[in-house]
Write a protein that holds these residues in place. Structure first.
Motif, PDB file in Angstrom:
ATOM      1  N   LEU A  20      17.521  33.261  91.095  1.00  0.00           N
ATOM      2  CA  LEU A  20      17.174  34.484  91.826  1.00  0.00           C
ATOM      3  C   LEU A  20      18.283  34.871  92.798  1.00  0.00           C
ATOM      4  CD1 LEU A  20      13.370  33.990  92.540  1.00  0.00           C
ATOM      5  CD2 LEU A  20      14.436  35.720  91.090  1.00  0.00           C
ATOM      6  N   ALA A  21      18.861  33.893  93.469  1.00  0.00           N
ATOM      7  CA  ALA A  21      19.962  34.181  94.396  1.00  0.00           C
ATOM      8  C   ALA A  21      21.157  34.759  93.642  1.00  0.00           C
ATOM      9  CB  ALA A  21      20.362  32.921  95.153  1.00  0.00           C
ATOM     10  N   MET A  22      21.470  34.202  92.476  1.00  0.00           N
ATOM     11  CA  MET A  22      22.585  34.711  91.676  1.00  0.00           C
ATOM     12  C   MET A  22      22.305  36.132  91.194  1.00  0.00           C
ATOM     13  SD  MET A  22      23.596  31.214  89.651  1.00  0.00           S
ATOM     14  CE  MET A  22      24.601  32.028  88.449  1.00  0.00           C
ATOM     15  N   LEU A  23      21.067  36.404  90.811  1.00  0.00           N
ATOM     16  CA  LEU A  23      20.702  37.754  90.377  1.00  0.00           C
ATOM     17  C   LEU A  23      20.852  38.742  91.536  1.00  0.00           C
ATOM     18  CD1 LEU A  23      19.549  39.531  88.093  1.00  0.00           C
ATOM     19  CD2 LEU A  23      17.281  39.011  88.997  1.00  0.00           C
ATOM     20  N   GLY A  24      20.378  38.358  92.720  1.00  0.00           N
ATOM     21  CA  GLY A  24      20.529  39.211  93.902  1.00  0.00           C
ATOM     22  C   GLY A  24      21.991  39.458  94.233  1.00  0.00           C
ATOM     23  N   ALA A  26      24.464  39.420  92.131  1.00  0.00           N
ATOM     24  CA  ALA A  26      25.024  40.305  91.097  1.00  0.00           C
ATOM     25  C   ALA A  26      24.742  41.765  91.420  1.00  0.00           C
ATOM     26  CB  ALA A  26      24.449  39.944  89.732  1.00  0.00           C
ATOM     27  N   PHE A  27      23.527  42.081  91.886  1.00  0.00           N
ATOM     28  CA  PHE A  27      23.194  43.455  92.244  1.00  0.00           C
ATOM     29  C   PHE A  27      23.931  43.901  93.499  1.00  0.00           C
ATOM     30  CE2 PHE A  27      19.544  42.949  89.409  1.00  0.00           C
ATOM     31  CZ  PHE A  27      19.598  44.152  88.737  1.00  0.00           C
ATOM     32  N   ALA A  28      24.188  42.989  94.407  1.00  0.00           N
ATOM     33  CA  ALA A  28      24.858  43.337  95.665  1.00  0.00           C
ATOM     34  C   ALA A  28      26.382  43.355  95.533  1.00  0.00           C
ATOM     35  CB  ALA A  28      24.456  42.343  96.756  1.00  0.00           C
ATOM     36  N   SER A  29      26.925  42.847  94.442  1.00  0.00           N
ATOM     37  CA  SER A  29      28.379  42.691  94.348  1.00  0.00           C
ATOM     38  C   SER A  29      29.138  44.019  94.366  1.00  0.00           C
ATOM     39  CB  SER A  29      28.757  41.879  93.108  1.00  0.00           C
ATOM     40  OG  SER A  29      28.391  42.568  91.934  1.00  0.00           O
ATOM     41  N   VAL A  30      28.635  45.047  93.695  1.00  0.00           N
ATOM     42  CA  VAL A  30      29.363  46.322  93.669  1.00  0.00           C
ATOM     43  C   VAL A  30      29.429  46.956  95.061  1.00  0.00           C
ATOM     44  CG1 VAL A  30      29.360  48.677  92.754  1.00  0.00           C
ATOM     45  CG2 VAL A  30      28.995  46.739  91.222  1.00  0.00           C
ATOM     46  N   PRO A  31      28.300  47.115  95.771  1.00  0.00           N
ATOM     47  CA  PRO A  31      28.424  47.691  97.118  1.00  0.00           C
ATOM     48  C   PRO A  31      29.207  46.796  98.080  1.00  0.00           C
ATOM     49  CG  PRO A  31      26.087  47.391  96.522  1.00  0.00           C
ATOM     50  CD  PRO A  31      26.908  46.973  95.362  1.00  0.00           C
TER      51      PRO A  31
END
Length: 181
Positions: A20-24, A26-31
């Motif tokens: 779950l932390a890795m998924l979060g 991944a979503f936060a990486s672009v911003p």
């Protein structure tokens, strides 16, 4: 429950939490990457500033480039292709966008500076790229960019001999939900 079963259940919970932390992340990486680039000037990203520091002697050329993603039916171009400015001088130029369709369309620009090593010294005070741009059918709009080149560019041994910087924008379509149109 046996000790082995408890250990396996604990390991399973830890692995699920890690996933779950890795998924979060991944979503936060672009911003996060975008914020990092805007803060540091990394990868040719111009910095954002409140005001220009004031001009110094000498001049540097700035060339303006305009591109459009094929899915956005606009014409997009700089009003003026080049300027010569004193480092530190507040400068305003215009880009012009025209919606070539019979429907309202929205786009957002991304930008970069080349050569990349000049990115940390190129600061934008005002830019159309900070927000989405919506154009009505056939509408043309002039969009200002207010910027300066930091005078410290002449103090850095890697950038002091740069004579021209290119500010490049590419507009991409922004898909709006049907209800918002």
């Amino acid at each position: 429950m046996t000790a082995v079963a408890r250990k396996n259940a604990k390991t399973g919970r830890l692995m699920a939490l890690l996933a779950l932390a890795m998924l979060g992340l991944a979503f936060a990486s672009v911003p996060l990457y975008r914020a990092f680039c805007q803060l540091t000037g990394f990868d040719g990203t111009p910095l954002r500033a409140e005001r220009a520091p004031g001009a110094i002697a000498g001049q540097i050329g700035v060339r303006f480039d305009a591109n459009i993603n094929a899915d956005l039916p606009w014409k997009f171009e700089p009003v003026q292709e080049t300027v010569r400015i004193a480092p530190g001088a507040r400068t305003q130029i215009l880009y012009r966008a025209t919606n070539l369709t019979a429907r309202t369309t929205t786009g957002q620009a991304v930008f970069n500076v080349s050569p990349e090593i000049a990115g940390p010294y190129f600061s934008k005070i005002e830019c159309f790229c900070f927000t989405e741009q919506t154009l009505k059918p056939g509408q043309s709009v002039d969009m200002p960019v207010v910027f300066f080149v930091d005078p410290k560019i002449r103090d850095d041994e890697n950038t002091r001999n740069i004579d021209e910087i290119t500010l490049s924008y590419t507009f991409y379509p922004v898909e709006k939900p049907e209800a918002a149109r």
